[in-house]
Design an enzyme around this catalytic site. Sequence first.
Site, PDB file in Angstrom:
ATOM      1  N   ARG A  49       7.910  -5.709  17.269  1.00  0.00           N
ATOM      2  CA  ARG A  49       9.041  -4.803  17.230  1.00  0.00           C
ATOM      3  C   ARG A  49       8.772  -3.708  18.253  1.00  0.00           C
ATOM      4  NH1 ARG A  49      13.969  -5.345  15.652  1.00  0.00           N
ATOM      5  NH2 ARG A  49      14.173  -3.325  14.608  1.00  0.00           N
TER       6      ARG A  49
ATOM      7  N   ARG B 172       2.475   8.909  -5.949  1.00  0.00           N
ATOM      8  CA  ARG B 172       1.612   9.890  -6.613  1.00  0.00           C
ATOM      9  C   ARG B 172       2.346  10.562  -7.760  1.00  0.00           C
ATOM     10  NH1 ARG B 172      -0.006  12.638  -1.010  1.00  0.00           N
ATOM     11  NH2 ARG B 172      -1.398  11.020  -0.197  1.00  0.00           N
TER      12      ARG B 172
ATOM     13  N   TYR C 154      -1.958  -3.858  13.882  1.00  0.00           N
ATOM     14  CA  TYR C 154      -1.597  -2.453  13.951  1.00  0.00           C
ATOM     15  C   TYR C 154      -2.795  -1.610  13.531  1.00  0.00           C
ATOM     16  CZ  TYR C 154       0.680   1.998  13.441  1.00  0.00           C
ATOM     17  OH  TYR C 154       0.999   3.319  13.580  1.00  0.00           O
TER      18      TYR C 154
ATOM     19  N   ARG D 223      13.923   8.040  12.489  1.00  0.00           N
ATOM     20  CA  ARG D 223      13.390   9.378  12.247  1.00  0.00           C
ATOM     21  C   ARG D 223      13.642  10.283  13.447  1.00  0.00           C
ATOM     22  NH1 ARG D 223       6.767   8.618  12.222  1.00  0.00           N
ATOM     23  NH2 ARG D 223       6.562   7.503  14.200  1.00  0.00           N
TER      24      ARG D 223
ATOM     25  N   GLU E 128      14.130   8.290  17.160  1.00  0.00           N
ATOM     26  CA  GLU E 128      13.375   7.038  17.295  1.00  0.00           C
ATOM     27  C   GLU E 128      14.227   5.868  16.802  1.00  0.00           C
ATOM     28  OE1 GLU E 128       9.318   5.641  15.200  1.00  0.00           O
ATOM     29  OE2 GLU E 128       9.112   7.440  16.446  1.00  0.00           O
TER      30      GLU E 128
ATOM     31  N   ARG F 184       0.814  -1.206   0.000  1.00  0.00           N
ATOM     32  CA  ARG F 184       0.000   0.000   0.000  1.00  0.00           C
ATOM     33  C   ARG F 184       0.852   1.263   0.000  1.00  0.00           C
ATOM     34  NH1 ARG F 184      -4.286  -0.676   4.720  1.00  0.00           N
ATOM     35  NH2 ARG F 184      -5.002   1.292   3.836  1.00  0.00           N
TER      36      ARG F 184
ATOM     37  N   ASP G 136      -4.405   2.469  13.169  1.00  0.00           N
ATOM     38  CA  ASP G 136      -4.324   3.914  13.300  1.00  0.00           C
ATOM     39  C   ASP G 136      -5.352   4.347  14.340  1.00  0.00           C
ATOM     40  OD1 ASP G 136      -2.291   4.418  11.432  1.00  0.00           O
ATOM     41  OD2 ASP G 136      -3.709   4.322   9.760  1.00  0.00           O
TER      42      ASP G 136
END
Length: 370
Positions: free
Chosen positions: A250, A177, A349, A281, A301, A173, A351
Amino acid sequence: MNKQYDYLVIGAGLFGATFAFEATKRGKKVLVIDRRKHTGGNVYCENIEGINVHKYGAHIFHTSSKEIWDYVNQFADFNRYTNAPIANYNGEIYNLPFNMNTFNKLWGVVTPKEAMDKIDEQRTNAKIGRPSNLEEQAISLVGTDIYEKLIKGYTEKQWGRKATELPAFIIKRLPVRFNYDNNYFNDKYQGIPEGGYNKIIDKMLDGVDVKLNMDFFKHRETLESQTEKIVFTGMIDEYFNYKFGKLEYRSLRFENEILDEENYQGNAVVNYTDRETPYTRVIEHKHFEFGTQQKTVITKEYPVEWSAGDEPYYPINNDRNDQIYKLYKDLADKQGNIIFGGRLATYKYYDMHQVIAAALTAVEKEFVNR
């Protein structure tokens, strides 16, 4: 014998807080407990130097559901923050998600057709048939240049495994663009709650009994004797005492720094996509709320292997773990007085908008015809 509570909610994160709010609204007596010293789970914000620091990593609310958007807006006003992360590859800066800005910087192309042709050329040269792992899947989507610079290193750090050892579905996914839109999410609604996520959780749990620093498994017998029904949002394998083995995750390690400067990196999220940089990041939290404080707070992180006692963040949904989870799920479905919800209890997972939607579905199911 009448119990003290109708529901014991284990975990004060988004799922638990949403369920507790809705149950309380329906006249039920609810106790919420959490191992941590604060409510909010992983959306908890810690105020440092007047900045709302996302203690457990960047959380950007986004959804295409007007119902969910209206629901969270009853608890807080949201700003207009748009997630537009950038990638740093050995000092070279690229826009994410991959779009015409990325392609122009990488190849000098200026039209969508030129970008498509370049990707097609690299895909053809790679001679990949049906992708069998993440590396092949990524190259088939965006070509070798983008894979090598912007995917390979970041992904291998994130998962602690070579990209050739990771399943293809992880990256299927991947947003690509052929326009100049740097907005990472396609969702209609997006933003950060003004004043941080604590405002949402605090309002959800207003009037609800809450006990922090409380480990369910250390006080299980007493807690179960006080309640009619349990809502469990912790690790499902732990609930069943690892009967079928331990599920794998993880984890993450965060390093915070307070810097005596107004603006460290000019963006809330910068991904480091080379393999040599040990962190994935850097988050500069003040940019989530357009802060103007004189100082700034950054978080590096670091992905790490998970072991017992660490915070589990990302389920490793390979065949082995999925088979083990199915055994736990079958066992959970047979429990008459327990609701399992959230990412740890469902080994998935989520959102934030998905967690809230799942909690509201559980509420609807629980209170139908009541």
